[in-house]
Design a protein around this motif. Sequence first.
Motif, PDB file in Angstrom:
ATOM      1  N   VAL A   2       0.843  -1.181   0.000  1.00 21.03           N
ATOM      2  CA  VAL A   2       0.000   0.000   0.000  1.00 21.03           C
ATOM      3  C   VAL A   2       0.884   1.239   0.000  1.00 21.03           C
ATOM      4  O   VAL A   2       1.798   1.370   0.813  1.00 21.03           O
ATOM      5  CB  VAL A   2      -0.939   0.021   1.209  1.00 21.03           C
ATOM      6  CG1 VAL A   2      -1.736   1.319   1.236  1.00 21.03           C
ATOM      7  CG2 VAL A   2      -1.877  -1.176   1.165  1.00 21.03           C
ATOM      8  N   GLN A   3       0.592   2.129  -0.912  1.00 24.56           N
ATOM      9  CA  GLN A   3       1.363   3.350  -1.027  1.00 24.56           C
ATOM     10  C   GLN A   3       0.448   4.513  -1.386  1.00 24.56           C
ATOM     11  O   GLN A   3      -0.403   4.384  -2.267  1.00 24.56           O
ATOM     12  CB  GLN A   3       2.455   3.207  -2.082  1.00 24.56           C
ATOM     13  CG  GLN A   3       3.405   4.385  -2.150  1.00 24.56           C
ATOM     14  CD  GLN A   3       4.522   4.178  -3.150  1.00 24.56           C
ATOM     15  OE1 GLN A   3       4.465   3.283  -3.989  1.00 24.56           O
ATOM     16  NE2 GLN A   3       5.551   5.015  -3.077  1.00 24.56           N
ATOM     17  N   ASP A 114      -4.545   4.009   8.917  1.00 28.94           N
ATOM     18  CA  ASP A 114      -3.642   2.880   8.749  1.00 28.94           C
ATOM     19  C   ASP A 114      -2.483   3.149   7.799  1.00 28.94           C
ATOM     20  O   ASP A 114      -1.396   2.590   7.964  1.00 28.94           O
ATOM     21  CB  ASP A 114      -4.428   1.670   8.232  1.00 28.94           C
ATOM     22  CG  ASP A 114      -5.624   1.340   9.104  1.00 28.94           C
ATOM     23  OD1 ASP A 114      -5.413   0.964  10.274  1.00 28.94           O
ATOM     24  OD2 ASP A 114      -6.774   1.461   8.611  1.00 28.94           O
ATOM     25  N   TYR A 115      -2.696   3.969   6.804  1.00 31.77           N
ATOM     26  CA  TYR A 115      -1.701   4.208   5.772  1.00 31.77           C
ATOM     27  C   TYR A 115      -1.521   5.697   5.563  1.00 31.77           C
ATOM     28  O   TYR A 115      -2.475   6.469   5.664  1.00 31.77           O
ATOM     29  CB  TYR A 115      -2.111   3.533   4.457  1.00 31.77           C
ATOM     30  CG  TYR A 115      -2.418   2.063   4.617  1.00 31.77           C
ATOM     31  CD1 TYR A 115      -1.392   1.137   4.777  1.00 31.77           C
ATOM     32  CD2 TYR A 115      -3.730   1.610   4.619  1.00 31.77           C
ATOM     33  CE1 TYR A 115      -1.671  -0.205   4.939  1.00 31.77           C
ATOM     34  CE2 TYR A 115      -4.016   0.266   4.780  1.00 31.77           C
ATOM     35  CZ  TYR A 115      -2.987  -0.636   4.938  1.00 31.77           C
ATOM     36  OH  TYR A 115      -3.260  -1.977   5.103  1.00 31.77           O
ATOM     37  N   TRP A 116      -0.288   6.072   5.226  1.00 29.62           N
ATOM     38  CA  TRP A 116       0.069   7.477   5.119  1.00 29.62           C
ATOM     39  C   TRP A 116       0.934   7.750   3.902  1.00 29.62           C
ATOM     40  O   TRP A 116       1.758   6.920   3.503  1.00 29.62           O
ATOM     41  CB  TRP A 116       0.844   7.924   6.362  1.00 29.62           C
ATOM     42  CG  TRP A 116       0.004   7.914   7.596  1.00 29.62           C
ATOM     43  CD1 TRP A 116      -0.250   6.851   8.412  1.00 29.62           C
ATOM     44  CD2 TRP A 116      -0.703   9.021   8.146  1.00 29.62           C
ATOM     45  NE1 TRP A 116      -1.080   7.237   9.443  1.00 29.62           N
ATOM     46  CE2 TRP A 116      -1.366   8.562   9.303  1.00 29.62           C
ATOM     47  CE3 TRP A 116      -0.825  10.365   7.775  1.00 29.62           C
ATOM     48  CZ2 TRP A 116      -2.160   9.397  10.091  1.00 29.62           C
ATOM     49  CZ3 TRP A 116      -1.609  11.199   8.551  1.00 29.62           C
ATOM     50  CH2 TRP A 116      -2.262  10.708   9.697  1.00 29.62           C
TER      51      TRP A 116
END
Length: 126
Positions: A2-3, A114-116
């Motif tokens: 994940v990006q 959750d993702y950054w």
Amino acid sequence: QVQLVESGGGLVQAGGSLRLSCAAFGLTFSRFNMGWFRQAPGKEREFVVVIMWRRGGTHFADSVKGRFTISTDNAKNTVYLQMNSLKPEDTAVYYCAANSGWGTVVAQTPSAFDYWGQGTQVTVSS
């Protein structure tokens, strides 16, 4: 896997506008709550806005209401932050973030996401 990849930051004069972009890879963009945070030097990361995937509701920080808008382009897997009437106090690193929750609300705090992205610098001159 994940990006989140941000772009669009820069230097603008007070009263000007910028449009930030966040392109998502490795996740089903349309099934994540997408938010923007910002962090100025020496300060904690601050909530700016979130858009909820299930109902499309948006929630803005009081400091940006009426000036900022959020939108998505599912075909491009991208979320945008349109910033108008910029003020020097808007100067910060702006971060895109994703929350994988299934509810219709999300806590307006970094720990809920959750993702950054890597962050993009926005500087507003007086």
